[in-house]
Design an enzyme around this catalytic site. Structure first.
Site, PDB file in Angstrom:
ATOM      1  CD  GLU A 139      55.571  54.455  18.822  1.00  0.00           C
ATOM      2  OE1 GLU A 139      56.226  55.510  18.833  1.00  0.00           O
ATOM      3  OE2 GLU A 139      55.270  53.823  19.838  1.00  0.00           O
ATOM      4  CB  ILE A 162      62.087  54.437  18.080  1.00  0.00           C
ATOM      5  CG1 ILE A 162      63.129  53.319  18.114  1.00  0.00           C
ATOM      6  CG2 ILE A 162      61.672  54.839  19.482  1.00  0.00           C
ATOM      7  CD1 ILE A 162      64.484  53.764  18.664  1.00  0.00           C
ATOM      8  CB  VAL A 163      59.431  49.466  16.805  1.00  0.00           C
ATOM      9  CG1 VAL A 163      59.014  48.154  17.455  1.00  0.00           C
ATOM     10  CG2 VAL A 163      58.235  50.152  16.161  1.00  0.00           C
ATOM     11  CG  ASP A 164      63.941  49.684  22.432  1.00  0.00           C
ATOM     12  OD1 ASP A 164      64.580  48.669  22.142  1.00  0.00           O
ATOM     13  OD2 ASP A 164      64.317  50.472  23.320  1.00  0.00           O
ATOM     14  CE  LYS A 198      67.573  51.732  19.842  1.00  0.00           C
ATOM     15  NZ  LYS A 198      67.832  52.036  21.255  1.00  0.00           N
ATOM     16  N   GLY A 251      59.098  46.532  21.261  1.00  0.00           N
ATOM     17  CA  GLY A 251      57.847  46.227  20.560  1.00  0.00           C
ATOM     18  C   GLY A 251      56.629  46.205  21.471  1.00  0.00           C
TER      19      GLY A 251
HETATM   20  C1  PRP Z   1      59.485  55.453  22.841  1.00  0.00           C
HETATM   21  C2  PRP Z   1      58.843  55.387  21.476  1.00  0.00           C
HETATM   22  C3  PRP Z   1      57.830  54.297  21.615  1.00  0.00           C
HETATM   23  C4  PRP Z   1      58.418  53.400  22.673  1.00  0.00           C
HETATM   24  C5  PRP Z   1      58.975  52.172  22.034  1.00  0.00           C
HETATM   25  O1  PRP Z   1      58.718  56.282  23.654  1.00  0.00           O
HETATM   26  O2  PRP Z   1      58.262  56.608  21.113  1.00  0.00           O
HETATM   27  O3  PRP Z   1      56.564  54.792  21.984  1.00  0.00           O
HETATM   28  O4  PRP Z   1      59.462  54.129  23.331  1.00  0.00           O
HETATM   29  O5  PRP Z   1      59.537  51.318  22.990  1.00  0.00           O
HETATM   30  P1  PRP Z   1      59.178  49.776  23.072  1.00  0.00           P
HETATM   31  O6  PRP Z   1      59.175  49.239  21.666  1.00  0.00           O
HETATM   32  O7  PRP Z   1      60.291  49.196  23.904  1.00  0.00           O
HETATM   33  O8  PRP Z   1      57.838  49.639  23.727  1.00  0.00           O
HETATM   34  P2  PRP Z   1      59.290  56.898  25.001  1.00  0.00           P
HETATM   35  O9  PRP Z   1      58.847  56.038  26.155  1.00  0.00           O
HETATM   36  O10 PRP Z   1      60.755  57.129  24.870  1.00  0.00           O
HETATM   37  O11 PRP Z   1      58.502  58.256  25.127  1.00  0.00           O
HETATM   38  P3  PRP Z   1      58.563  59.548  24.174  1.00  0.00           P
HETATM   39  O12 PRP Z   1      57.995  59.155  22.832  1.00  0.00           O
HETATM   40  O13 PRP Z   1      57.702  60.535  24.885  1.00  0.00           O
HETATM   41  O14 PRP Z   1      60.000  59.984  24.078  1.00  0.00           O
END
Ligand code: PRP
Length: 195
Positions: free
Chosen positions: A97, A99-101, A129, A103
């Site tokens: 991944e 980013i983990v926001d 984050k 989760g």
């Molecule tokens: C981002 C990232 C993860 C997700 C994390 O994807 O790539 O898949 O958000 O968020 P969470 O921890 O709150 O679930 P995004 O929806 O931005 O799509 P992208 O990768 O196509 O930019």
């Protein structure tokens, strides 16, 4: 959106990715094939660099998900858009991944991929984050913990912009800023109407 301000430099990223690749290579070893599962779209650059730095047998899969919600607000519900193509049964899987926001995405993906009955499922994320976490999900290989800021670059985007920056930068995607830009674009039209 404001101009990106460097948060993690290209050099710092490359050093960290090399260190992660070394650790992963050591911990998995040469005996089994490792399947890297990149989560589209954001992971594509991290996955490409990480995969090339590994020294163990590995294959690449991609998966795509979509989270319900509007703009930067997520409801936490995740929907599978594209599954892995290959058979991952009895194989070691590493989810990659950007980013983990909250989760939610990673937690959903672990459960979803476990249903394919792999030998193991572990997780790797470039940034996390921590203060935004809404669910408890383990990141086995983590690049950087960051604050609650909107970051772009190295695969990460804001409204599909800035994914290909070589560094990770912070932007301010405030509604006020966007509203100002849109209003500024309309000023000539308003003046013309008033005239
Ligand atoms: C981002 C990232 C993860 C997700 C994390 O994807 O790539 O898949 O958000 O968020 P969470 O921890 O709150 O679930 P995004 O929806 O931005 O799509 P992208 O990768 O196509 O930019």
């Amino acid at each position: 959106m404001s101009l990106p301000v460097v948060l993690i430099s290209e050099e710092e990223i490359q050093q960290r990715v090399a260190a992660l690749a070394e650790r992963i290579s050591n911990e998995y070893g040469d005996d089994d094939e490792l399947v890297l599962v990149g989560v589209l779209k954001g992971s594509f650059i991290f996955l490409a660099d990480l995969a090339r730095k590994l020294t163990i047998p590995r294959t690449i899969e991609f998966i795509a998900v979509s989270s319900y919600g509007s703009g930067s607000k997520s409801t936490g519900a995740v929907r599978l858009v594209m599954d892995v193509r290959g058979n991952i049964e009895d194989k070691h899987v590493l989810i990659v991944e950007d980013i983990v926001d909250t989760g939610h995405t990673l937690k959903y993906l672990i459960g979803m991929l476990e249903s394919h009955r792999p030998a193991s499922v572990k997780t790797c994320a470039l940034v996390r984050k921590a203060e935004r976490a809404e669910v408890d999900v383990n990141v086995d290989y983590l690049g950087f913990d960051i604050g609650d800021e909107w970051v772009v670059g190295y695969g990460l985007d804001y409204a599909e912009q800035n994914r290909t920056l070589p560094y990770i930068g912070v932007v301010k995607p405030t509604d006020e800023f966007d509203a100002f830009i849109h209003a500024a674009a309309l000023w000539p039209l308003l003046r013309w109407i008033q005239a």
